[in-house]
Each structure stands twice: as structure tokens, then as C-alpha cells.
Design a protein around this motif. Structure first.
Motif, short mmCIF file in Angstrom:
data_model
loop_
_atom_site.label_atom_id
_atom_site.label_comp_id
_atom_site.label_asym_id
_atom_site.label_seq_id
_atom_site.Cartn_x
_atom_site.Cartn_y
_atom_site.Cartn_z
N LEU A 47 -14.94 9.60 -19.75
CA LEU A 47 -15.58 9.07 -18.55
C LEU A 47 -14.74 9.47 -17.35
O LEU A 47 -13.54 9.21 -17.30
CB LEU A 47 -15.67 7.55 -18.63
N SER A 48 -15.37 10.12 -16.38
CA SER A 48 -14.67 10.54 -15.16
C SER A 48 -15.06 9.61 -14.01
O SER A 48 -16.25 9.45 -13.70
CB SER A 48 -15.03 11.98 -14.80
N ILE A 49 -14.05 8.99 -13.40
CA ILE A 49 -14.26 8.00 -12.35
C ILE A 49 -13.65 8.51 -11.05
O ILE A 49 -12.47 8.86 -11.00
CB ILE A 49 -13.62 6.65 -12.72
N ASN A 50 -14.44 8.55 -9.99
CA ASN A 50 -13.91 8.89 -8.68
C ASN A 50 -13.09 7.72 -8.14
O ASN A 50 -13.44 6.55 -8.35
CB ASN A 50 -15.05 9.19 -7.71
N PHE A 51 -12.02 8.02 -7.45
CA PHE A 51 -11.25 6.95 -6.81
C PHE A 51 -10.89 7.35 -5.39
O PHE A 51 -11.00 8.53 -5.01
CB PHE A 51 -10.00 6.60 -7.63
N LEU A 52 -10.52 6.36 -4.60
CA LEU A 52 -10.23 6.58 -3.19
C LEU A 52 -8.73 6.66 -2.98
O LEU A 52 -8.04 5.64 -2.99
CB LEU A 52 -10.81 5.43 -2.35
N PRO A 53 -8.18 7.86 -2.80
CA PRO A 53 -6.73 7.98 -2.69
C PRO A 53 -6.15 7.32 -1.46
O PRO A 53 -4.96 7.02 -1.41
CB PRO A 53 -6.51 9.50 -2.65
N ASN A 54 -6.99 7.06 -0.46
CA ASN A 54 -6.48 6.43 0.76
C ASN A 54 -6.70 4.92 0.79
O ASN A 54 -6.49 4.29 1.83
CB ASN A 54 -7.13 7.08 1.99
N ALA A 55 -7.15 4.35 -0.33
CA ALA A 55 -7.20 2.89 -0.40
C ALA A 55 -5.78 2.35 -0.35
O ALA A 55 -4.82 3.04 -0.68
CB ALA A 55 -7.90 2.44 -1.68
N VAL A 56 -5.62 1.10 0.06
CA VAL A 56 -4.28 0.50 0.19
C VAL A 56 -3.83 0.05 -1.19
O VAL A 56 -4.05 -1.08 -1.60
CB VAL A 56 -4.30 -0.68 1.18
N TYR A 57 -3.20 0.93 -1.93
CA TYR A 57 -2.89 0.66 -3.32
C TYR A 57 -1.68 -0.26 -3.49
O TYR A 57 -0.70 -0.16 -2.76
CB TYR A 57 -2.63 1.97 -4.07
N ARG A 58 -1.81 -1.14 -4.46
CA ARG A 58 -0.69 -1.89 -5.02
C ARG A 58 -0.76 -1.65 -6.52
O ARG A 58 -1.30 -2.48 -7.26
CB ARG A 58 -0.80 -3.38 -4.70
N PRO A 59 -0.27 -0.51 -7.01
CA PRO A 59 -0.49 -0.14 -8.41
C PRO A 59 -0.02 -1.19 -9.40
O PRO A 59 -0.64 -1.35 -10.46
CB PRO A 59 0.31 1.16 -8.55
N GLU A 60 1.05 -1.92 -9.08
CA GLU A 60 1.56 -2.91 -10.01
C GLU A 60 0.55 -4.04 -10.22
O GLU A 60 0.62 -4.76 -11.23
CB GLU A 60 2.89 -3.48 -9.53
N ALA A 61 -0.41 -4.20 -9.29
CA ALA A 61 -1.44 -5.22 -9.45
C ALA A 61 -2.80 -4.60 -9.77
O ALA A 61 -3.46 -5.01 -10.71
CB ALA A 61 -1.54 -6.05 -8.17
N CYS A 62 -3.19 -3.57 -9.02
CA CYS A 62 -4.57 -3.09 -9.14
C CYS A 62 -4.81 -2.36 -10.45
O CYS A 62 -5.94 -2.36 -10.93
CB CYS A 62 -4.94 -2.19 -7.96
N ILE A 63 -3.79 -1.77 -11.04
CA ILE A 63 -4.03 -1.06 -12.29
C ILE A 63 -4.39 -2.03 -13.41
O ILE A 63 -5.04 -1.66 -14.39
CB ILE A 63 -2.80 -0.20 -12.67
N ARG A 64 -4.02 -3.30 -13.24
CA ARG A 64 -4.34 -4.28 -14.27
C ARG A 64 -5.84 -4.45 -14.43
O ARG A 64 -6.33 -4.69 -15.53
CB ARG A 64 -3.69 -5.63 -13.92
N THR A 65 -6.55 -4.35 -13.32
CA THR A 65 -8.00 -4.51 -13.38
C THR A 65 -8.62 -3.41 -14.24
O THR A 65 -9.49 -3.67 -15.08
CB THR A 65 -8.59 -4.46 -11.96
#
Length: 272
Positions: free
Chosen positions: A106-124
Motif C-alpha cells: 500500500l502506497s500512502i502519500n504524506f505531507l512532508p511540510n506538516a508540523v511533524y512530531r514523529p515520536e507521537a504521530c508515528i504511533r497513529t
């Protein structure tokens, strides 16, 4: 986000992650103030005559254009939209049968300029993949078409962490301005998707032929797979195949199908 930001989550912690995330990324379309859905377009592997992946393409709730959805994305809700997209793409694809296709991604587009907090958002994303039984190595993250990558080194750091966790990654629209050689120098993804403008009439356009041959040779040397995106004619397909391109996507094979995964047997004749 600074280049020195560290990302502590590891694939080894996958089983320990709960579904908690930051306030900005919980929930799906209803928390954004608008709804959205997905169409899915196959990426084919001509070498083995199968579907390599399905790209999830955002649509309105009744199949309206992507533009009608993206027009509602603002700086205020961009982060939540990006997170909701990841979760919904995984859930929809599995509901439509992706889980029964163990060799298909499955290929998912993502927004590289979103305000990332990888330590939190990757959990979703991890929680969604876990709950749906979709292995991480079957998920590809690619940059959204037309989205400027403002900080190539930061982007490379984020994507390197995603790879370490277990995801595949792709640079979309390679050769179209921002997604060019400088970005490839900072980060070597699992895949690049050639910009469809480079492919148009490539069977008869010698300058484009020289460019694509050079990119294919470069990627072979770097161990990067190439997806030829936007293939529309048999002549384009055949020329690309002769140059060693095996992964392709485009209207020749199938248009994006709203809330449907086009099965390989419907396009079998085009995979030979």
C-alpha cells in the motif's frame, strides 16, 4: 524541525506502543470539519505479471476530485489531515481486501511540510497497521504530488527513521523541480517515481529517452527501484520495459478506482 531532532521510536517497540497520540492527530475526517475517502490505483510489476502495490489517492466522500478535498486543508489542520489520511488509507485498503494479497503493498502519500512530531504521530500509523494486521514492510510512504520539500536534509532524516522502523519509502515526481538530484543525494529511498511529464511519448522523444536511460542507470547503481508513473500507451510501456523498467503505473493499466482495488486478472493482458 531542526536537523538535529532525534526520533526515539524503534520497530522493536512496536508491540509496546499504545494508540495514544498527540491531540492534533487523533481521529479521522470528522474531526477535520470535512470528510474524505480514497480511490486506489495499481502499480504493476511487469517482470512477474502482478500488482506490486496500490496507491491510495484522496477523494471526496462520494468520489469527488482530490482538489475538492485539498482545498479544505489549511496550515491549521494540515497535521491532522496528514495523520487521518494514513489511518484511513490503511483501514480502507484492508477492508477492500489488501490483507488477502500478501505480496501487494500500500502506497500512502504524506505531507512532508506538516508540523511533524514523529515520536507521537508515528504511533497513529503503527497502531492502525497493527490493528489491521498489515505488516510495516508492506506500507510505502511517498511525498504528495506538488508538495515542495523545503528542507531536504530534514526530509531525509524523517524518511530514514521511517525506514528504520520498517516502512518502505518513495520520492514522487522525480525530475519535476523539487524532487530532483539534490534530494536523492541527501537520501536514497527504496523507490523513486519518475514524473509523468518525462514519460509522455518517450517511445519517440529522444531527449526524454536519454534522460530516462540515465536515471535508470543511476538508480541501478544506487540500488533504488524505479516506478514509471503515468504510462498511457503500449508504445510507452514497451520502450520502458526494453530499458529495464519493470514497475509501472498509469491509465494504460487502470484508472484510480473509487473504494475498490482493481484485481490483477482484470488487467492481465497488459501485464505481459
Amino acid at each position: 524541525m531542526s536537523e538535529s531532532t532525534s526520533f526515539p521510536i524503534s520497530a522493536t517497540h512496536f508491540g509496546d506502543l499504545d494508540e495514544a497520540a498527540c491531540d492534533g492527530c487523533q481521529g479521522e475526517g470528522r474531526q477535520l470539519g470535512f470528510e474524505f475517502s480514497y480511490a486506489f490505483q495499481p502499480i504493476v510489476d511487469l517482470r512477474v505479471g502482478s500488482i506490486y502495490a496500490y496507491e491510495a489517492l484522496v477523494r471526496g466522500p462520494n468520489g469527488e476530485s482530490a482538489g475538492s478535498v485539498l482545498a479544505q486543508v489549511t496550515d491549521h489542520n494540515r497535521y491532522r489531515f496528514d495523520q487521518a489520511c494514513r489511518v484511513k488509507a490503511i483501514k480502507d485498503a484492508v477492508r477492500l481486501g489488501l490483507g488477502e494479497l500478501p505480496e501487494t503493498r500500500l502506497s500512502i502519500n504524506f505531507l512532508p511540510n506538516a508540523v511533524y512530531r514523529p515520536e507521537a504521530c508515528i504511533r497513529t500509523t503503527l497502531a492502525a497497521a497493527r490493528s489491521q494486521g498489515l505488516p510495516l514492510e508492506r506500507i510505502i510512504f511517498e511525498t504528495t504530488e506538488g508538495e515542495r520539500v523545503g528542507d531536504g536534509r530534514w526530509y531525509a532524516e524523517v524518511m530514514s527513521e521511517y525506514r528504520r522502523i520498517g516502512f518502505l519509502n518513495a520520492i514522487d515526481d522525480f525530475g519535476a523541480g523539487y524532487a530532483g538530484l539534490a534530494l536523492l543525494a541527501d537520501f536514497q529511498p527504496d523507490l523513486i517515481k519518475l514524473d509523468m511529464g518525462l514519460l509522455r511519448d518517450v517511445d519517440s522523444h529522444r531527449p526524454r529517452q536519454h534522460i530516462i536511460k540515465a536515471v535508470l542507470d543511476l538508480c541501478r547503481e544506487m540500488g533504488v527501484q524505479v516506478i514509471a508513473e503515468g504510462v498511457e500507451t503500449l508504445a510507452e510501456r514497451d520502450w520502458l520495459w526494453q530499458q529495464g523498467a519493470r514497475l509501472m503505473q498509469g491509465y494504460l493499466f487502470a484508472r484510480p478506482a473509487f473504494q475498490r482495488l482493481v484485481p490483477a486478472d482484470e488487467i492481465e493482458a497488459l501485464l505481459r
